[in-house]
Design an enzyme around this catalytic site. Structure first.
Site: not given
Ligand code: 13P
Ligand code: G3H
Ligand code: ZN
Length: 332
Positions: A147, A234-235, A192, A93
């Site tokens: 992306e 994402h997100g 977040g 990720d």
């Molecule tokens: P969230 O913070 O909305 O759960 O998104 C997670 C994410 O995009 C990981 O790549």
């Molecule tokens: O997009 C980010 C993911 O939620 C991963 O978060 O970098 O704190 O592991 P992290």
């Molecule tokens: Zn992400």
């Protein structure tokens, strides 16, 4: 060097084809520890859903990459033991360099993201193309997510003050020149638990923040430019208020929490969006249960007794996502 097939993993290519034509999205859940992994596998086996298990740079630092790789191998065996042979992808990720992507590919990941979204369009293409060339030239083809567009939000390594929606007139050139297998876009989601500032939202009668809707117009225009091409969001946590309230009841402070409504994600999953990333909701579910147990059972000091209700809640959350939000249940 390890190839992902040795670990029993698959890449995303066939899974995305099926998801796009079937009108559903694959769950992409982050994991950093045993309990998260157990919850992911249990939920996906019980709902018969394919799954993408994601590892961030933060997870690699927290848990050790060798451990994570072997946990992924164990997860495949665990799924078989539970009686359902679900397809499992191990995905990096938000990879930010060619070196990191190479390292993951050589240690057994079946899919990587190269997030060049903070670079210029040309630099993003050049970096992404290098990762694609390396990933696709392996004996076992590793899939690559690129992306375009920037998500707002702050979460450890992934941060940006402002979002820049993906420009539909850039996607065709990006996809053609890089050769990526899927494309993460920015249409209003962000990382977040505070996805919007209160001033960007309205409030309902109870004072709960109502976020502005996702930009489905941009998504539709992107789909018109690259028909059937796998899109990633994402997100995409929804930030369930039930968890926020439990956390606050037992001493937490989570002011101005707001997520993406699940109906909007369901709508997105029916389109070419075929991978939806969810991490924050899982953090909320676990933290809510941990705070509750610690407050209600102050004599408890066995971590297993504290973590198993958190793991069970996480499993429940993921089952709900697969069945009611992503539509990935019963797809294996
Ligand atoms: P969230 O913070 O909305 O759960 O998104 C997670 C994410 O995009 C990981 O790549
Ligand atoms: O997009 C980010 C993911 O939620 C991963 O978060 O970098 O704190 O592991 P992290
Ligand atoms: Zn992400």
């Amino acid at each position: 060097m390890t190839s992902y097939t040795e670990l029993g993993l698959v890449n995303t290519v066939e899974l995305f084809k099926k998801a796009v034509s079937g009108g559903y999205a694959l769950p992409a859940y982050n994991f950093n520890n045993l309990e998260q992994l157990q919850a992911i596998i249990q939920a996906c086996v019980e709902t018969k859903s394919p799954v993408i298990m994601q590892v961030s740079s933060g997870a690699r630092k927290y848990a050790n990459q060798n451990l994570l790789k072997n946990m992924a191998k164990g997860a495949v065996e665990y799924a078989n033991e539970l009686g359902c042979d679900i397809p499992v992808v191990l995905h990096l990720d938000h990879g930010d360099t060619l070196e990191l992507c190479k390292d993951c590919i050589e240690s057994g990941f079946s899919s990587v993201m190269i997030d060049g979204s903070h670079h210029s369009f040309e630099e993003n293409i050049a970096l992404t193309k290098k990762v694609v060339e390396f990933a696709h030239s392996r004996k076992d083809y590793v899939s690559v997510e690129g992306e375009l567009g920037i998500l707002a939000g702050v979460e450890d390594d992934v941060s940006s003050e402002h979002s820049h929606y993906t420009q539909p007139d850039e996607v065709e050139e990006f996809v053609k020149k890089t050769g990526v297998d899927s494309l993460a876009i920015s249409i209003g989601t962000s990382h977040g638990r505070t996805k919007f500032k209160p001033e960007q939202c309205t409030r309902d009668a109870n004072g709960v923040l109502i976020p502005p809707p996702l930009r489905f117009d941009i998504l539709e225009e992107i789909e018109r430019r690259i028909p059937g091409f796998p899109i990633v969001l994402h997100g995409s946590s929804s930030v369930p208020m039930d968890y926020v309230h439990i956390i606050e009841k037992f001493g937490g402070k989570l002011k101005d929490s707001v997520g993406i409504p699940e109906e909007q994600l369901r709508r997105a999953a029916k389109s070419a969006v075929c991978k939806i990333n969810i991490d924050s909701d899982g953090r909320l579910a676990m933290t809510a249960m941990i705070r509750k147990i610690l407050a209600e059972q102050p004599e408890e000091f066995d971590p297993r007794k504290i973590l198993s209700p958190a793991r069970d809640e996480l499993k429940k959350l993921y089952m709900h996502k697969n069945i009611n939000v992503l539509g990935s249940a019963n797809r294996v």
